[in-house]
Motif scaffolding. Structure first.
Motif, mmCIF file in Angstrom:
data_model
loop_
_atom_site.group_PDB
_atom_site.id
_atom_site.type_symbol
_atom_site.label_atom_id
_atom_site.label_comp_id
_atom_site.label_asym_id
_atom_site.label_seq_id
_atom_site.Cartn_x
_atom_site.Cartn_y
_atom_site.Cartn_z
ATOM 1 N N ARG A 70 1.191 -1.850 0.102
ATOM 2 C CA ARG A 70 -0.312 -0.432 0.118
ATOM 3 C C ARG A 70 0.685 0.939 0.350
ATOM 4 N N SER A 71 1.066 1.873 -1.280
ATOM 5 C CA SER A 71 2.088 2.655 -1.757
ATOM 6 C C SER A 71 1.681 4.184 -1.639
ATOM 7 N N GLU A 72 2.084 5.113 -0.465
ATOM 8 C CA GLU A 72 1.398 6.889 -0.896
ATOM 9 C C GLU A 72 2.703 7.115 -1.979
ATOM 10 N N PRO A 73 1.805 8.065 -2.537
ATOM 11 C CA PRO A 73 2.850 8.878 -3.278
ATOM 12 C C PRO A 73 4.046 9.436 -3.294
ATOM 13 N N LEU A 74 5.258 9.619 -3.981
ATOM 14 C CA LEU A 74 6.129 9.651 -3.823
ATOM 15 C C LEU A 74 6.364 11.300 -3.683
ATOM 16 N N LYS A 75 7.048 12.476 -2.504
ATOM 17 C CA LYS A 75 7.294 13.516 -2.310
ATOM 18 C C LYS A 75 8.205 13.316 -3.118
ATOM 19 N N HIS A 76 9.369 12.923 -3.860
ATOM 20 C CA HIS A 76 10.609 12.915 -4.831
ATOM 21 C C HIS A 76 10.872 12.363 -5.865
ATOM 22 N N PRO A 77 11.221 12.226 -7.143
ATOM 23 C CA PRO A 77 11.643 11.111 -7.677
ATOM 24 C C PRO A 77 12.499 9.890 -7.463
ATOM 25 N N HIS A 137 14.885 -10.043 -12.977
ATOM 26 C CA HIS A 137 15.823 -9.336 -12.074
ATOM 27 C C HIS A 137 16.572 -8.633 -12.725
ATOM 28 N N PHE A 138 17.063 -8.341 -14.156
ATOM 29 C CA PHE A 138 18.253 -7.656 -14.374
ATOM 30 C C PHE A 138 17.047 -6.200 -14.989
ATOM 31 N N ASN A 139 15.943 -6.204 -15.412
ATOM 32 C CA ASN A 139 15.062 -4.781 -15.448
ATOM 33 C C ASN A 139 14.953 -4.806 -14.732
ATOM 34 N N LEU A 140 15.033 -2.749 -15.682
ATOM 35 C CA LEU A 140 15.664 -1.354 -14.720
ATOM 36 C C LEU A 140 14.194 -0.546 -14.804
ATOM 37 N N HIS A 141 13.942 -0.323 -13.280
ATOM 38 C CA HIS A 141 12.174 0.334 -13.280
ATOM 39 C C HIS A 141 12.604 0.676 -12.156
ATOM 40 N N ALA A 142 10.935 1.951 -11.646
ATOM 41 C CA ALA A 142 11.192 2.816 -10.720
ATOM 42 C C ALA A 142 10.058 2.521 -10.495
ATOM 43 N N THR A 143 9.267 3.436 -9.526
ATOM 44 C CA THR A 143 8.406 4.424 -8.827
ATOM 45 C C THR A 143 7.753 5.092 -9.191
ATOM 46 N N SER A 144 7.033 5.331 -9.896
ATOM 47 C CA SER A 144 6.537 6.608 -10.650
ATOM 48 C C SER A 144 6.004 7.866 -9.812
ATOM 49 N N SER A 145 6.432 8.420 -10.380
ATOM 50 C CA SER A 145 6.590 10.626 -9.728
ATOM 51 C C SER A 145 6.137 11.129 -10.064
ATOM 52 N N SER A 146 4.902 11.764 -9.646
ATOM 53 C CA SER A 146 4.937 13.280 -10.087
ATOM 54 C C SER A 146 3.572 14.106 -9.504
ATOM 55 N N PRO A 147 3.049 15.175 -9.664
ATOM 56 C CA PRO A 147 2.812 15.739 -8.407
ATOM 57 C C PRO A 147 1.082 15.012 -9.279
ATOM 58 N N ALA A 148 1.258 14.896 -10.177
ATOM 59 C CA ALA A 148 -0.672 14.174 -10.404
ATOM 60 C C ALA A 148 -0.746 13.004 -9.417
ATOM 61 N N PHE A 149 0.038 12.947 -8.857
ATOM 62 C CA PHE A 149 -0.340 11.171 -8.256
ATOM 63 C C PHE A 149 -0.418 11.725 -6.546
#
Length: 349
Positions: free
Chosen positions: A216-223, A311-323
């Motif tokens: 249950r992830s809250e929107p990130l405040k930074h990238p 395990h090689f896939n490069l990814h990140a949780t999305s960040s945006s003021p819209a979230f």
């Protein structure tokens, strides 16, 4: 290769696996809540036996190159409906694109049901820690313990740091919930996932205790930082992660999804350098330098949609003021039994 098991040890393995199967059938046929705890504990115990059989190296045949079944732009990932999911589609997407989006893996109703399950796990975990502080961890109801119950094994101590980190990030290991872990594996069985993984790995699949989580992830405040999960795992492994969104998220929504590099990678990029915040993360500058002609994918996920990657896939949780809204998801890491990441604690399916 690891030393062959003695006849006695091999028999103990077979007996333990038989107990897992028997307990799973017993609960499905109307067993008690306490059976869920015993089933979870048996799966973890059987998973520890995998380390006695594990291959320390791999001398198998080289991977055959599957045909490219998907045409996509450089910023897109291949996607199919769950009814089209096949070993051919999975192998093609993983080899050529590094990931495969599967629409409608869960129905909206199933996704909402698992949302409620996660809320129940979070509440049961809160109760457990409150009673633990007061020295009364066993006072909780049987139902609460079925939703959240840490292992009593000494090995659980090594998971302390991981669990604390996951708690801060809005995630709890799936196998800390006997109820949800059993329910989830039954859902996977009903979807035919075991057979798909057997064909993909050409081996029996097992799961990871540490890397299979309820979120249950809250929107990130930074990238967020880019990363590859292989940075945390043993080398020479064979993996497949199934990430399932339980809420609408990603592009065009109010909840954060995931950004992914739509390329197949075969190694871990340099971590902790070039401005990276963590020693395990890949900096944005490194990503741009490594993939100057590739635009990261930021897919839209409806509740119940899923994505496979390794395990090689490069990814990140999305960040945006819209979230502005939280995102619920379930992440489950699978390994080939003979090439699993031992440092991620194998669990028997």
């Amino acid at each position: 290769m690891a030393t062959a098991l003695s006849g006695e040890a091999a028999q103990q393995n077979e007996d333990l696996i038989a107990q897992v199967t028997e307990m799973a059938d017993r609960y499905r046929d109307g067993g008690q809540i306490g059976d869920l705890v015993r089933l979870r504990d048996l799966r973890v115990r059987a998973g520890q036996r995998i380390s006695d059989e594990i291959l320390t190296g791999w001398a198998g045949d080289e991977e055959e190159i599957p045909p490219q079944l998907f045409e996509s732009e450089s910023s897109d990932l291949p996607e199919i409906d769950v009814r089209e999911l096949s070993i051919e589609a999975l192998r093609s997407a993983m080899h050529h694109n590094g990931a495969l989006i599967v629409r409608n893996f869960f129905s909206p109703r199933e996704a909402f049901d698992y949302q409620r399950e996660i809320e129940g796990v979070i509440e049961a975990a809160r109760e457990h820690h409150e009673f633990e502080v007061n020295g009364e961890p066993e006072v909780r109801s049987t139902n609460s313990k079925a939703r959240f119950l840490p292992l009593k094994k000494p090995a659980s101590e090594e998971r302390g740091g991981s669990h604390a980190f996951l708690g801060k990030s809005g995630a709890i290991e799936t196998f800390l919930s006997p109820r949800v872990s059993a329910k989830l594996l039954d859902s996977f069985e009903n979807q035919g996932l075991r057979g798909l993984l057997q064909a993909y790995f050409q081996d029996e699949p097992c799961l990871s205790f540490k890397k299979s989580v309820l979120r249950r992830s809250e929107p990130l405040k930074h990238p967020a930082e880019w990363h590859q999960d292989g940075a945390f795992m043993n080398k020479g492994i064979q993996s497949l992660n199934l990430w399932i969104s339980l809420t609408d998220c990603g592009d065009g929504t109010e909840s954060p999804g995931m950004d992914l590099i739509p390329r197949r990678l075969t190694s871990v990029l340099p971590t902790g350098t070039n401005g990276a915040i963590f020693d395990w993360s890949v900096s944005g500058a490194t990503v741009v330098e490594a993939f100057p002609d590739t635009t990261p994918a930021r897919p839209f996920f409806a509740a119940g949609d899923a994505v496979f990657f390794d395990h090689f896939n490069l990814h990140a949780t999305s960040s945006s003021p819209a979230f502005t809204q939280p995102r619920y998801a379930i992440e489950t890491w699978f390994f080939s039994k003979s090439r699993c990441a031992l440092n991620q604690i194998p669990v028997f399916w």
